[in-house]
Write a protein that holds these residues in place. Structure first.
Motif, PDB file in Angstrom:
ATOM      1  N   PRO A  15     -47.839 -70.255-106.696  1.00 54.12           N
ATOM      2  CA  PRO A  15     -49.246 -71.009-107.437  1.00 54.12           C
ATOM      3  C   PRO A  15     -50.290 -69.681-107.662  1.00 54.12           C
ATOM      4  O   PRO A  15     -50.554 -69.757-106.304  1.00 54.12           O
ATOM      5  N   GLY A  16     -50.723 -69.653-108.044  1.00 50.72           N
ATOM      6  CA  GLY A  16     -51.791 -69.492-108.744  1.00 50.72           C
ATOM      7  C   GLY A  16     -52.066 -67.653-108.485  1.00 50.72           C
ATOM      8  O   GLY A  16     -53.181 -66.998-107.849  1.00 50.72           O
ATOM      9  N   VAL A  17     -50.501 -66.859-107.785  1.00 49.55           N
ATOM     10  CA  VAL A  17     -50.979 -65.699-107.440  1.00 49.55           C
ATOM     11  C   VAL A  17     -50.150 -64.914-108.567  1.00 49.55           C
ATOM     12  O   VAL A  17     -49.495 -65.236-108.922  1.00 49.55           O
ATOM     13  N   ASP A  18     -50.686 -63.491-108.991  1.00 53.24           N
ATOM     14  CA  ASP A  18     -50.626 -62.665-109.982  1.00 53.24           C
ATOM     15  C   ASP A  18     -48.554 -61.965-109.189  1.00 53.24           C
ATOM     16  O   ASP A  18     -48.504 -62.259-108.701  1.00 53.24           O
ATOM     17  N   SER A  19     -48.212 -61.381-109.872  1.00 54.89           N
ATOM     18  CA  SER A  19     -46.372 -61.034-110.210  1.00 54.89           C
ATOM     19  C   SER A  19     -46.560 -59.899-109.693  1.00 54.89           C
ATOM     20  O   SER A  19     -45.534 -59.443-109.435  1.00 54.89           O
ATOM     21  N   GLY A  20     -47.731 -59.455-109.496  1.00 55.75           N
ATOM     22  CA  GLY A  20     -47.794 -58.400-108.323  1.00 55.75           C
ATOM     23  C   GLY A  20     -47.921 -57.932-107.271  1.00 55.75           C
ATOM     24  O   GLY A  20     -48.506 -57.101-106.014  1.00 55.75           O
ATOM     25  N   CYS A  21     -47.419 -59.007-106.760  1.00 49.69           N
ATOM     26  CA  CYS A  21     -47.326 -59.659-104.921  1.00 49.69           C
ATOM     27  C   CYS A  21     -46.186 -59.685-104.894  1.00 49.69           C
ATOM     28  O   CYS A  21     -45.024 -59.706-104.402  1.00 49.69           O
ATOM     29  N   LEU A  22     -46.101 -59.036-103.123  1.00 50.21           N
ATOM     30  CA  LEU A  22     -45.223 -58.769-102.431  1.00 50.21           C
ATOM     31  C   LEU A  22     -45.456 -59.053-101.429  1.00 50.21           C
ATOM     32  O   LEU A  22     -46.340 -59.000-101.023  1.00 50.21           O
ATOM     33  N   PHE A  23     -43.996 -59.352-100.428  1.00 46.92           N
ATOM     34  CA  PHE A  23     -44.125 -59.560 -99.020  1.00 46.92           C
ATOM     35  C   PHE A  23     -43.729 -58.309 -98.876  1.00 46.92           C
ATOM     36  O   PHE A  23     -42.438 -57.954 -99.314  1.00 46.92           O
ATOM     37  N   GLU A  24     -44.168 -58.032 -97.541  1.00 51.24           N
ATOM     38  CA  GLU A  24     -43.763 -56.821 -96.864  1.00 51.24           C
ATOM     39  C   GLU A  24     -44.204 -57.065 -95.298  1.00 51.24           C
ATOM     40  O   GLU A  24     -44.570 -57.007 -95.409  1.00 51.24           O
ATOM     41  N   ALA A  25     -42.723 -56.521 -94.571  1.00 47.36           N
ATOM     42  CA  ALA A  25     -42.907 -56.696 -92.826  1.00 47.36           C
ATOM     43  C   ALA A  25     -44.218 -55.496 -92.730  1.00 47.36           C
ATOM     44  O   ALA A  25     -44.581 -54.362 -93.193  1.00 47.36           O
ATOM     45  N   LEU A  26     -45.216 -55.651 -91.609  1.00 46.78           N
ATOM     46  CA  LEU A  26     -45.736 -55.185 -90.930  1.00 46.78           C
ATOM     47  C   LEU A  26     -45.606 -54.053 -89.986  1.00 46.78           C
ATOM     48  O   LEU A  26     -45.451 -54.803 -89.171  1.00 46.78           O
ATOM     49  N   ASP A  27     -46.535 -52.722 -89.906  1.00 47.45           N
ATOM     50  CA  ASP A  27     -46.510 -52.064 -88.318  1.00 47.45           C
ATOM     51  C   ASP A  27     -46.859 -51.768 -88.153  1.00 47.45           C
ATOM     52  O   ASP A  27     -48.634 -52.299 -89.238  1.00 47.45           O
ATOM     53  N   CYS A  28     -47.601 -51.064 -87.736  1.00 52.12           N
ATOM     54  CA  CYS A  28     -48.969 -50.497 -86.916  1.00 52.12           C
ATOM     55  C   CYS A  28     -48.998 -49.613 -87.943  1.00 52.12           C
ATOM     56  O   CYS A  28     -50.526 -49.259 -87.802  1.00 52.12           O
ATOM     57  N   ARG A  29     -48.708 -49.359 -88.913  1.00 51.93           N
ATOM     58  CA  ARG A  29     -49.970 -48.863 -90.479  1.00 51.93           C
ATOM     59  C   ARG A  29     -50.422 -49.513 -90.696  1.00 51.93           C
ATOM     60  O   ARG A  29     -51.952 -48.896 -91.824  1.00 51.93           O
ATOM     61  N   HIS A  30     -50.313 -51.027 -90.879  1.00 44.58           N
ATOM     62  CA  HIS A  30     -51.079 -51.229 -91.102  1.00 44.58           C
ATOM     63  C   HIS A  30     -52.450 -52.544 -90.209  1.00 44.58           C
ATOM     64  O   HIS A  30     -53.189 -52.793 -90.803  1.00 44.58           O
ATOM     65  N   ALA A  31     -52.355 -51.802 -89.026  1.00 41.46           N
ATOM     66  CA  ALA A  31     -53.123 -52.661 -88.221  1.00 41.46           C
ATOM     67  C   ALA A  31     -54.728 -52.314 -88.785  1.00 41.46           C
ATOM     68  O   ALA A  31     -55.640 -53.455 -88.277  1.00 41.46           O
ATOM     69  N   LEU A  32     -55.212 -51.185 -89.271  1.00 40.10           N
ATOM     70  CA  LEU A  32     -56.329 -51.105 -89.985  1.00 40.10           C
ATOM     71  C   LEU A  32     -56.644 -52.472 -90.832  1.00 40.10           C
ATOM     72  O   LEU A  32     -57.659 -53.170 -90.718  1.00 40.10           O
TER      73      LEU A  32
END
Length: 169
Positions: A15-32
């Motif tokens: 609810p309240g979150v746009d449709s362009g929203c995705l759950f994605e697995a995180l790894d070291c590329r996302h550390a920053l």
């Protein structure tokens, strides 16, 4: 999420979150990006390298909630945990300040709990963090005890637990 390290992308319906929203697995590329959100959320923050330890761990359960616009992805909230023999140790959950009170943290917790390998989940939350405590209680966590000065002098934490319901036979 069938296994802790499996990369899956699923659209989120919150609810309240746009449709362009995705759950994605995180790894070291996302550390920053994780470090940036953490620095806006907590008084003491691990380094990017320390976050990468969890993001690369073989038992990781690390999930991000991203918005995608024009080919650009923006991390809005993250979940970091380690799963060992059915027990999930929740390391850190945070939401970008601009996205708080939209249910993103609860959405991440709910998405992670779809992993059938998780039987129980544990976390510590600062006793004065009323918003986080309310979210965890809404997600079905219960307080098990108190850890005195867990976050430093005068900053206690509640130890909380969630358990998967065992189906009746």
């Amino acid at each position: 999420m069938d296994s802790p390290s499996q990369t899956q992308i699923r659209s989120c319906e919150l609810p309240g979150v746009d449709s362009g929203c995705l759950f994605e697995a995180l790894d070291c590329r996302h550390a920053l990006q994780v470090t940036q959100i953490a620095s806006l959320s907590f008084p003491l923050v691990w380094s990017e390298k320390e976050f990468c330890y969890f993001l690369a761990h073989e038992n990781r359960v690390c999930l991000g909630l991203f918005s995608h616009y024009g080919g650009t992805a923006r991390l809005r909230a993250y979940f970091l945990g380690l799963l060992v023999q059915g027990d999930l140790d929740i390391i850190s959950i945070a939401t970008h300040p601009e996205d708080r009170r939209l249910g993103l943290g609860l959405g991440l917790v709910s998405e992670v709990r779809k992993n059938r390998a998780i039987n129980r989940a544990f976390l510590e939350v600062e006793t004065s963090n009323f918003a986080a405590r309310a979210m965890y209680e809404k997600a079905g966590f219960e307080v098990l005890g108190r850890r005195t000065s867990y976050y430093g002098p005068g900053r206690d934490a509640f130890l909380m637990r969630w358990m998967r319901a065992i189906p009746a036979r």
